[in-house]
Design a protein around this motif. Structure first.
Motif, PDB file in Angstrom:
ATOM      1  N   PRO A  85      -6.752 -22.100  31.365  1.00 36.41           N
ATOM      2  CA  PRO A  85      -6.207 -20.743  31.534  1.00 36.41           C
ATOM      3  C   PRO A  85      -6.311 -19.892  30.276  1.00 36.41           C
ATOM      4  CG  PRO A  85      -4.481 -22.418  31.741  1.00 36.41           C
ATOM      5  CD  PRO A  85      -5.776 -23.148  31.670  1.00 36.41           C
ATOM      6  N   ASN A 127      -3.392 -28.662  46.904  1.00 34.48           N
ATOM      7  CA  ASN A 127      -3.014 -28.204  45.554  1.00 34.48           C
ATOM      8  C   ASN A 127      -1.864 -27.206  45.593  1.00 34.48           C
ATOM      9  OD1 ASN A 127      -6.451 -28.393  44.621  1.00 34.48           O
ATOM     10  ND2 ASN A 127      -4.846 -29.789  43.965  1.00 34.48           N
ATOM     11  N   ILE A 178      -0.702 -30.899  41.848  1.00 34.07           N
ATOM     12  CA  ILE A 178      -1.766 -30.508  40.923  1.00 34.07           C
ATOM     13  C   ILE A 178      -1.915 -31.625  39.883  1.00 34.07           C
ATOM     14  CG2 ILE A 178      -2.585 -28.644  39.420  1.00 34.07           C
ATOM     15  CD1 ILE A 178       0.134 -27.254  40.813  1.00 34.07           C
ATOM     16  N   PRO A 193      -5.525 -30.882  35.043  1.00 33.65           N
ATOM     17  CA  PRO A 193      -5.479 -29.555  34.423  1.00 33.65           C
ATOM     18  C   PRO A 193      -6.584 -28.655  34.983  1.00 33.65           C
ATOM     19  CG  PRO A 193      -6.419 -31.160  32.907  1.00 33.65           C
ATOM     20  CD  PRO A 193      -6.001 -31.927  34.125  1.00 33.65           C
ATOM     21  N   ALA A 253      -4.411 -24.173  37.691  1.00 35.57           N
ATOM     22  CA  ALA A 253      -3.186 -23.380  37.843  1.00 35.57           C
ATOM     23  C   ALA A 253      -3.376 -22.142  38.722  1.00 35.57           C
ATOM     24  CB  ALA A 253      -2.660 -22.968  36.469  1.00 35.57           C
ATOM     25  N   ALA A 295      -4.031 -23.219  42.367  1.00 33.85           N
ATOM     26  CA  ALA A 295      -2.819 -23.791  42.960  1.00 33.85           C
ATOM     27  C   ALA A 295      -1.773 -22.709  43.221  1.00 33.85           C
ATOM     28  CB  ALA A 295      -2.257 -24.868  42.041  1.00 33.85           C
ATOM     29  N   MET A 296      -1.636 -21.786  42.287  1.00 33.56           N
ATOM     30  CA  MET A 296      -0.701 -20.666  42.470  1.00 33.56           C
ATOM     31  C   MET A 296      -1.027 -19.913  43.757  1.00 33.56           C
ATOM     32  SD  MET A 296      -0.256 -17.400  39.935  1.00 33.56           S
ATOM     33  CE  MET A 296      -1.985 -16.938  39.959  1.00 33.56           C
TER      34      MET A 296
END
Ligand code: NDP
Length: 237
Positions: free
Chosen positions: A91, A134, A138, A141, A144, A147-148
């Motif tokens: 990220p 997901n 999760i 790595p 994010a 998955a969000m």
């Protein structure tokens, strides 16, 4: 196996992978199917010719185009929102525009499409969105943003199930684990790390997911709503 004879189905993102299996399944079960695509014109036209369905170009990143497409499709018995993209990686290094585009495709489009479809959907209509395991788990790595976006669909389905339930319209999320498609090939670089956390150590097939979608769209599932349906070989177990 349910018959969808006389039923009108719109699949957002149907040209390849899981979406194409969903198109084949509904067409094979007698529905009148329209599906959208963005980049894969040839694949979409081939699939439409093979299945007797209608392919239309609509970029799910364009909210107004999605709403217009749903509106132009007329009263739908079934809406399936399958179109989804990944934006995987650190990220701290990710392009914020890529993350925002992912949110437009994976979250905004399903929401606006579902609401627009519900305006004209008959009693007993079905809204099915393709999320991901997901959304629940999760284990690696770099996931994010993806998955969000898939977790957001859970809240959406629970809320819209309440809003549309009085009209007998159900809203559900199907949450696949690793499925063999261009997005996540069974022989791809992620296969070993994915299989390591699964109970059934292989990728699933797009047809497996299409079967669950068809069940949710059929008469046996009229009392199933606001729920997440995971099909993941035990990835999330
Ligand atoms: P693919 O990348 O193989 O296919 C994606 C499909 O979505 C294509 O038909 C593509 O059409 C369409 N699509 C993508 N972006 C857009 C857009 N902007 N507008 C319209 N259509 C679009 O992915 P999968 O079949 O693997 O994935 C389908 C869904 O399942 C996604 O929501 C994904 O997140 C989810 N999923 C997949 C898993 C997997 O392991 N494969 C696991 C869990 C969830 P075109 O090529 O024409 O742009």
């Amino acid at each position: 196996m349910a018959s969808f004879q006389g039923k009108s189905v719109l699949v957002l993102g149907g040209s390849r992978g899981i979406g194409a299996a969903i198109v084949r399944r509904f067409a094979g079960d007698g529905a009148a199917v329209t599906f959208t695509y963005a980049g894969s014109k040839e694949a979409a036209e081939r699939l439409a010719a093979e299945t007797g369905t209608t392919a239309v170009v609509t970029d799910s990143a364009d909210r107004d185009a999605v709403i217009a497409r749903v509106r132009e499709s007329g009263p739908l018995d079934v809406l399936v929102v399958n179109a989804g993209v990944g934006a995987f990686g650190d990220p701290l290094e990710q392009d914020p525009d890529a993350v925002d585009r992912l949110i437009r495709i994976n979250v905004n489009a399903p929401y606006h499409a579902a609401v627009e479809a519900a305006r004209r959907m008959p009693e007993g209509g079905r809204i099915i969105v393709i999320g991901s395991v997901n959304g629940d788990r999760i284990p690696f790595p770099g996931l994010a943003a993806y998955a969000m976006s898939k977790s957001a669909l859970q809240g959406m389905a629970r809320g819209l199930a309440r809003d549309f339930g009085p009209r007998g319209i159900t809203v559900n999320v199907v949450q696949p684990g690793p499925i063999d498609t261009d997005l996540n090939p069974a022989d791809g670089p992620m296969k070993d790390i994915q299989h390591a956390v699964m109970a059934i150590k292989r990728h699933g097939r797009p047809e497996d997911v299409a079967g669950m979608v068809a069940w949710l769209a059929g008469p046996e599932a009229g009392f199933v709503t606001g729920a997440m349906h995971t099909i993941d070989g035990g990835f999330g177990a």
